[in-house]
Write an enzyme that holds these catalytic residues in place. Structure first.
Site, PDB file in Angstrom:
ATOM      1  N   TYR A  79       0.829  -1.212   0.000  1.00 38.06           N
ATOM      2  CA  TYR A  79       0.000   0.000   0.000  1.00 38.06           C
ATOM      3  C   TYR A  79       0.861   1.259   0.000  1.00 38.06           C
ATOM      4  CZ  TYR A  79      -4.439  -2.332   0.052  1.00 38.06           C
ATOM      5  OH  TYR A  79      -5.527  -3.068  -0.341  1.00 38.06           O
ATOM      6  N   ARG A  82       1.807   1.867  -3.532  1.00 40.83           N
ATOM      7  CA  ARG A  82       0.666   2.384  -4.306  1.00 40.83           C
ATOM      8  C   ARG A  82       0.366   3.843  -3.930  1.00 40.83           C
ATOM      9  NH1 ARG A  82      -4.110  -1.489  -3.562  1.00 40.83           N
ATOM     10  NH2 ARG A  82      -5.130   0.020  -4.913  1.00 40.83           N
ATOM     11  N   ASN A 114     -13.008   3.984  -5.860  1.00 46.53           N
ATOM     12  CA  ASN A 114     -11.570   4.259  -5.870  1.00 46.53           C
ATOM     13  C   ASN A 114     -11.117   4.875  -4.556  1.00 46.53           C
ATOM     14  OD1 ASN A 114     -11.789   3.328  -8.430  1.00 46.53           O
ATOM     15  ND2 ASN A 114     -11.606   5.320  -9.429  1.00 46.53           N
ATOM     16  N   HIS A 131     -14.968   2.418  -0.755  1.00 47.13           N
ATOM     17  CA  HIS A 131     -13.902   1.504  -0.347  1.00 47.13           C
ATOM     18  C   HIS A 131     -12.774   2.213   0.390  1.00 47.13           C
ATOM     19  CE1 HIS A 131     -15.292  -1.528  -3.674  1.00 47.13           C
ATOM     20  NE2 HIS A 131     -16.085  -1.512  -2.614  1.00 47.13           N
ATOM     21  N   CYS A 139      -6.226   2.464  13.011  1.00 46.54           N
ATOM     22  CA  CYS A 139      -5.754   1.410  13.912  1.00 46.54           C
ATOM     23  C   CYS A 139      -6.451   0.106  13.525  1.00 46.54           C
ATOM     24  CB  CYS A 139      -6.098   1.795  15.339  1.00 46.54           C
ATOM     25  SG  CYS A 139      -5.774   0.451  16.500  1.00 46.54           S
ATOM     26  N   CYS A 160      -2.037   2.390  20.974  1.00 45.86           N
ATOM     27  CA  CYS A 160      -2.597   1.250  21.731  1.00 45.86           C
ATOM     28  C   CYS A 160      -1.761  -0.021  21.539  1.00 45.86           C
ATOM     29  CB  CYS A 160      -4.055   0.998  21.345  1.00 45.86           C
ATOM     30  SG  CYS A 160      -4.248   0.075  19.801  1.00 45.86           S
ATOM     31  N   GLY A 197     -16.167   2.863 -15.825  1.00 51.27           N
ATOM     32  CA  GLY A 197     -14.856   2.266 -15.532  1.00 51.27           C
ATOM     33  C   GLY A 197     -14.857   1.259 -14.410  1.00 51.27           C
ATOM     34  N   THR A 198     -15.938   0.503 -14.295  1.00 48.52           N
ATOM     35  CA  THR A 198     -15.953  -0.575 -13.300  1.00 48.52           C
ATOM     36  C   THR A 198     -16.380  -1.878 -13.965  1.00 48.52           C
ATOM     37  OG1 THR A 198     -16.928  -1.393 -11.231  1.00 48.52           O
ATOM     38  CG2 THR A 198     -18.270   0.169 -12.489  1.00 48.52           C
ATOM     39  N   SER A 199     -15.765  -2.977 -13.533  1.00 48.45           N
ATOM     40  CA  SER A 199     -16.118  -4.281 -14.098  1.00 48.45           C
ATOM     41  C   SER A 199     -17.428  -4.801 -13.511  1.00 48.45           C
ATOM     42  CB  SER A 199     -14.994  -5.292 -13.847  1.00 48.45           C
ATOM     43  OG  SER A 199     -14.793  -5.432 -12.454  1.00 48.45           O
TER      44      SER A 199
HETATM   45  C1  BJW Z   1     -11.782   1.701 -18.352  1.00 47.43           C
HETATM   46  C2  BJW Z   1     -10.618   2.169 -18.829  1.00 47.43           C
HETATM   47  C3  BJW Z   1     -10.724   3.534 -19.247  1.00 47.43           C
HETATM   48  C4  BJW Z   1     -10.127   0.158 -18.259  1.00 47.43           C
HETATM   49  N1  BJW Z   1     -11.933   4.151 -19.152  1.00 47.43           N
HETATM   50  N2  BJW Z   1     -12.951   2.218 -18.233  1.00 47.43           N
HETATM   51  C5  BJW Z   1     -22.471 -11.081  -3.391  1.00 47.43           C
HETATM   52  C6  BJW Z   1     -22.132 -12.069  -4.304  1.00 47.43           C
HETATM   53  C7  BJW Z   1     -20.829 -12.557  -4.334  1.00 47.43           C
HETATM   54  C8  BJW Z   1     -19.847 -12.103  -3.469  1.00 47.43           C
HETATM   55  C9  BJW Z   1     -20.183 -11.123  -2.571  1.00 47.43           C
HETATM   56  C10 BJW Z   1     -21.479 -10.632  -2.528  1.00 47.43           C
HETATM   57  N3  BJW Z   1     -21.528  -9.682  -1.572  1.00 47.43           N
HETATM   58  C11 BJW Z   1     -20.296  -9.553  -1.011  1.00 47.43           C
HETATM   59  C12 BJW Z   1     -19.456 -10.440  -1.594  1.00 47.43           C
HETATM   60  C13 BJW Z   1     -18.014 -10.608  -1.291  1.00 47.43           C
HETATM   61  C14 BJW Z   1     -17.116  -9.563  -1.910  1.00 47.43           C
HETATM   62  C15 BJW Z   1     -17.279  -9.590  -3.424  1.00 47.43           C
HETATM   63  O1  BJW Z   1     -17.942  -8.772  -4.036  1.00 47.43           O
HETATM   64  N4  BJW Z   1     -16.616 -10.511  -4.087  1.00 47.43           N
HETATM   65  C16 BJW Z   1     -16.668 -10.586  -5.549  1.00 47.43           C
HETATM   66  C17 BJW Z   1     -15.254 -10.463  -6.131  1.00 47.43           C
HETATM   67  C18 BJW Z   1     -17.338 -11.880  -5.959  1.00 47.43           C
HETATM   68  N5  BJW Z   1     -17.386  -8.245  -1.386  1.00 47.43           N
HETATM   69  C19 BJW Z   1     -16.875  -7.850  -0.221  1.00 47.43           C
HETATM   70  O2  BJW Z   1     -16.192  -8.588   0.473  1.00 47.43           O
HETATM   71  C20 BJW Z   1     -17.189  -6.437   0.226  1.00 47.43           C
HETATM   72  N6  BJW Z   1     -17.674  -6.446   1.570  1.00 47.43           N
HETATM   73  C21 BJW Z   1     -18.907  -6.858   1.879  1.00 47.43           C
HETATM   74  O3  BJW Z   1     -19.713  -7.150   1.021  1.00 47.43           O
HETATM   75  O4  BJW Z   1     -19.176  -6.893   3.233  1.00 47.43           O
HETATM   76  C22 BJW Z   1     -20.322  -7.633   3.667  1.00 47.43           C
HETATM   77  C23 BJW Z   1     -19.991  -9.099   3.504  1.00 47.43           C
HETATM   78  C24 BJW Z   1     -18.844  -9.603   4.066  1.00 47.43           C
HETATM   79  C25 BJW Z   1     -18.549 -10.953   3.922  1.00 47.43           C
HETATM   80  C26 BJW Z   1     -19.387 -11.796   3.196  1.00 47.43           C
HETATM   81  C27 BJW Z   1     -20.540 -11.272   2.609  1.00 47.43           C
HETATM   82  C28 BJW Z   1     -20.862  -9.925   2.795  1.00 47.43           C
HETATM   83  C29 BJW Z   1     -15.908  -5.600   0.248  1.00 47.43           C
HETATM   84  C30 BJW Z   1     -15.346  -5.371  -1.100  1.00 47.43           C
HETATM   85  C31 BJW Z   1     -14.028  -4.626  -0.988  1.00 47.43           C
HETATM   86  C32 BJW Z   1     -13.311  -4.465  -2.315  1.00 47.43           C
HETATM   87  N7  BJW Z   1     -11.999  -3.984  -2.074  1.00 47.43           N
HETATM   88  C33 BJW Z   1     -11.137  -3.676  -3.207  1.00 47.43           C
HETATM   89  C34 BJW Z   1      -9.758  -3.243  -2.684  1.00 47.43           C
HETATM   90  C35 BJW Z   1      -9.823  -1.830  -2.080  1.00 47.43           C
HETATM   91  C36 BJW Z   1      -8.510  -1.387  -1.576  1.00 47.43           C
HETATM   92  C37 BJW Z   1      -7.425  -1.357  -2.631  1.00 47.43           C
HETATM   93  O5  BJW Z   1      -7.492  -0.563  -3.593  1.00 47.43           O
HETATM   94  O6  BJW Z   1      -6.479  -2.108  -2.488  1.00 47.43           O
HETATM   95  O7  BJW Z   1     -11.742  -2.617  -3.977  1.00 47.43           O
HETATM   96  S1  BJW Z   1     -10.990  -5.002  -4.384  1.00 47.43           S
HETATM   97  C38 BJW Z   1     -11.001  -3.971  -5.809  1.00 47.43           C
HETATM   98  O8  BJW Z   1     -12.193  -4.226  -6.597  1.00 47.43           O
HETATM   99  C39 BJW Z   1     -11.149  -2.538  -5.291  1.00 47.43           C
HETATM  100  C40 BJW Z   1     -12.094  -1.935  -6.275  1.00 47.43           C
HETATM  101  O9  BJW Z   1     -12.707  -0.777  -5.736  1.00 47.43           O
HETATM  102  C41 BJW Z   1     -13.047  -3.069  -6.553  1.00 47.43           C
HETATM  103  C42 BJW Z   1     -13.815  -2.926  -7.823  1.00 47.43           C
HETATM  104  O10 BJW Z   1     -12.956  -2.970  -8.934  1.00 47.43           O
HETATM  105  P1  BJW Z   1     -13.250  -2.039 -10.196  1.00 47.43           P
HETATM  106  O11 BJW Z   1     -13.125  -0.616  -9.811  1.00 47.43           O
HETATM  107  O12 BJW Z   1     -14.490  -2.445 -10.840  1.00 47.43           O
HETATM  108  O13 BJW Z   1     -11.954  -2.367 -11.099  1.00 47.43           O
HETATM  109  P2  BJW Z   1     -11.768  -3.549 -12.167  1.00 47.43           P
HETATM  110  O14 BJW Z   1     -10.316  -3.647 -12.427  1.00 47.43           O
HETATM  111  O15 BJW Z   1     -12.486  -4.750 -11.767  1.00 47.43           O
HETATM  112  O16 BJW Z   1     -12.486  -2.972 -13.468  1.00 47.43           O
HETATM  113  C43 BJW Z   1     -11.945  -1.852 -14.163  1.00 47.43           C
HETATM  114  C44 BJW Z   1     -12.835  -1.578 -15.368  1.00 47.43           C
HETATM  115  O17 BJW Z   1     -12.348  -0.412 -16.001  1.00 47.43           O
HETATM  116  C45 BJW Z   1     -12.823  -2.701 -16.429  1.00 47.43           C
HETATM  117  O18 BJW Z   1     -14.173  -3.034 -16.768  1.00 47.43           O
HETATM  118  C46 BJW Z   1     -12.116  -2.050 -17.619  1.00 47.43           C
HETATM  119  O19 BJW Z   1     -12.636  -2.496 -18.881  1.00 47.43           O
HETATM  120  C47 BJW Z   1     -12.411  -0.607 -17.398  1.00 47.43           C
HETATM  121  N8  BJW Z   1     -11.441   0.327 -17.982  1.00 47.43           N
HETATM  122  N9  BJW Z   1      -9.612   1.291 -18.778  1.00 47.43           N
HETATM  123  C48 BJW Z   1     -12.998   3.482 -18.645  1.00 47.43           C
HETATM  124  N10 BJW Z   1      -9.681   4.193 -19.757  1.00 47.43           N
END
Ligand code: BJW
Length: 257
Positions: A79, A82, A114, A131, A139, A160, A197-199
Site C-alpha cells: 500500500y 501504491r 476508488n 472503499h 488502527c 494502543c 470504468g468498473t467491471s
Molecule cells: C476503463 C478504462 C478507461 C479500463 N476508461 N474504463 C455477493 C455475491 C458474491 C460475493 C459477494 C457478494 N456480496 C459480497 C461479496 C463478497 C465480496 C465480493 O464482491 N466478491 C466478488 C469479487 C465476488 N465483497 C466484499 O467482500 C465487500 N464487503 C462486503 O460485502 O461486506 C459484507 C460481507 C462480508 C462478507 C461476506 C458477505 C458480505 C468488500 C469489497 C471490498 C473491495 N476492495 C477492493 C480493494 C480496495 C482497496 C485497494 O485498492 O487495495 O476494492 S478489491 C477492488 O475491486 C477494489 C475496487 O474498488 C473493486 C472494484 O474494482 P473495479 O473498480 O471495478 O476495477 P476492475 O479492475 O475490476 O475494473 C476496471 C474496469 O475499467 C474494467 O471493466 C475495464 O474495462 C475498465 N477500464 N480502462 C474506462 N480508460
C-alpha cells in the site's frame, strides 16, 4: 448526431441524441466510478488482463484482513508503494468532466470505489467513497483514524500497540455504513445512473446500477469493454472515460446553449 472523433485516436464515439436529451432533462444524477476512470492517469486497474493489479498480485494475500494478519509488513509496504504512485499522478479529463457535470444538476451524487482522491483533486466536491481512501491510516484494532505516528516500524503502531493499516475496505469487510447508505439512496432516487470504468464484479457496489434500474432510472455504462452490467444498461458507450466524458459534456453544453 454524427459520430464524434477524438483528435488523438480518431476513435469514433457514438453518443445517441436520445441519451443527450435524457441527460439534459434530468435533475437527479448518480454516478458510480471504478478503477477504469483513473487508468488514463496511470493507476492500474484490478482485473484488466496483464495490466490489472490482480493479474500480478494475489488479492487474498494483499486485500483481506487475513492476509494482513499473516504478513502485515508485506501488505503495509504494498500500500505504501501504491500511495507513492498515486501521489505522483494527476486527474485526467474524465475526472475533470465529472467535476464539471456536478455543477449542472440539482442533485449529483458521485460514488466511487476508488481510494485515490483523484475526483476530489479534479474539483468534485461531494464524493462518496465506498472503499475508503489510501491516504488515511487507521488502527487495525480500534478502527479509529490516526494522523500522526512514528515511522520506525513497518507497519507503524498505534499508541494502543496494534498495527496501523490503510483505511481501505478489504474483501470480507463491511463498507462504511454512511457511505453505502448515501450511495443506495442516490441509486434509488436518481433519474440517470452512470456506471463508469468498473467491471461491476464487486458487491455491494455492483448492486447499485441494478437498484437504479429497478427504481426506473436510465442506466448508462461507459467502459471500453463489455461487463456484467452491459446487457442491463440502456446505453453502453464503448470507450475510455477520458475520451467519452468530455465529449458527453460538450454535447450537453451544446444541447442547453
Ligand atoms: C476503463 C478504462 C478507461 C479500463 N476508461 N474504463 C455477493 C455475491 C458474491 C460475493 C459477494 C457478494 N456480496 C459480497 C461479496 C463478497 C465480496 C465480493 O464482491 N466478491 C466478488 C469479487 C465476488 N465483497 C466484499 O467482500 C465487500 N464487503 C462486503 O460485502 O461486506 C459484507 C460481507 C462480508 C462478507 C461476506 C458477505 C458480505 C468488500 C469489497 C471490498 C473491495 N476492495 C477492493 C480493494 C480496495 C482497496 C485497494 O485498492 O487495495 O476494492 S478489491 C477492488 O475491486 C477494489 C475496487 O474498488 C473493486 C472494484 O474494482 P473495479 O473498480 O471495478 O476495477 P476492475 O479492475 O475490476 O475494473 C476496471 C474496469 O475499467 C474494467 O471493466 C475495464 O474495462 C475498465 N477500464 N480502462 C474506462 N480508460
Amino acid at each position: 448526431m454524427s459520430p464524434l472523433r477524438h483528435p488523438k485516436t480518431d476513435m469514433a464515439i457514438d453518443i445517441p441524441q436520445e441519451l443527450i436529451d435524457k441527460l439534459a432533462q434530468a435533475r437527479r444524477v448518480a454516478v458510480l466510478t471504478g478503477a477504469g476512470i483513473s487508468a488514463e492517469s496511470g493507476i492500474p486497474t484490478f482485473r484488466d488482463a496483464l495490466t490489472g493489479l490482480w493479474a500480478n498480485y494475489d488479492p487474498q494475500t494483499l486485500a483481506t484482513p487475513e492476509g494482513f494478519a499473516r504478513d502485515p509488513r508485506l501488505v503495509w509496504e504494498w500500500y505504501a508503494a501504491r500511495r507513492a504512485r498515486i501521489a505522483d499522478v494527476r486527474p485526467n479529463p474524465g475526472h475533470a468532466a465529472l467535476a464539471a457535470l456536478e455543477r449542472r444538476f440539482e442533485q449529483f451524487t458521485l460514488v466511487t470505489q476508488n481510494i485515490d482522491s483523484l475526483h476530489q483533486r479534479a474539483g468534485s466536491h461531494e464524493v462518496v467513497e465506498l472503499h475508503g481512501n489510501i491516504t488515511r491510516v487507521k488502527c487495525s484494532r480500534e478502527e479509529i483514524l490516526v494522523s500522526q505516528f512514528a515511522q520506525d516500524e513497518s507497519p507503524p503502531r498505534c499508541p494502543c500497540g496494534a498495527y496501523l493499516r490503510p483505511d481501505v475496505v478489504w474483501f470480507g469487510e463491511m463498507l462504511p455504513a454512511d457511505a453505502l447508505a448515501r450511495a443506495e439512496e442516490a441509486a434509488e432516487h436518481c433519474e440517470i445512473f452512470l456506471s463508469i470504468g468498473t467491471s461491476a464484479q464487486v458487491y455491494p457496489a455492483a448492486e447499485l446500477p441494478l437498484r437504479a434500474l429497478s427504481a426506473g432510472a436510465t442506466v448508462i455504462e461507459i467502459n471500453p469493454e463489455r461487463t456484467s452490467l452491459t446487457r442491463h444498461a440502456h446505453f453502453s458507450l464503448r470507450g475510455a472515460s477520458g475520451l467519452v466524458l468530455p465529449q458527453l459534456l460538450d454535447h450537453l453544453n451544446a444541447a442547453s446553449a
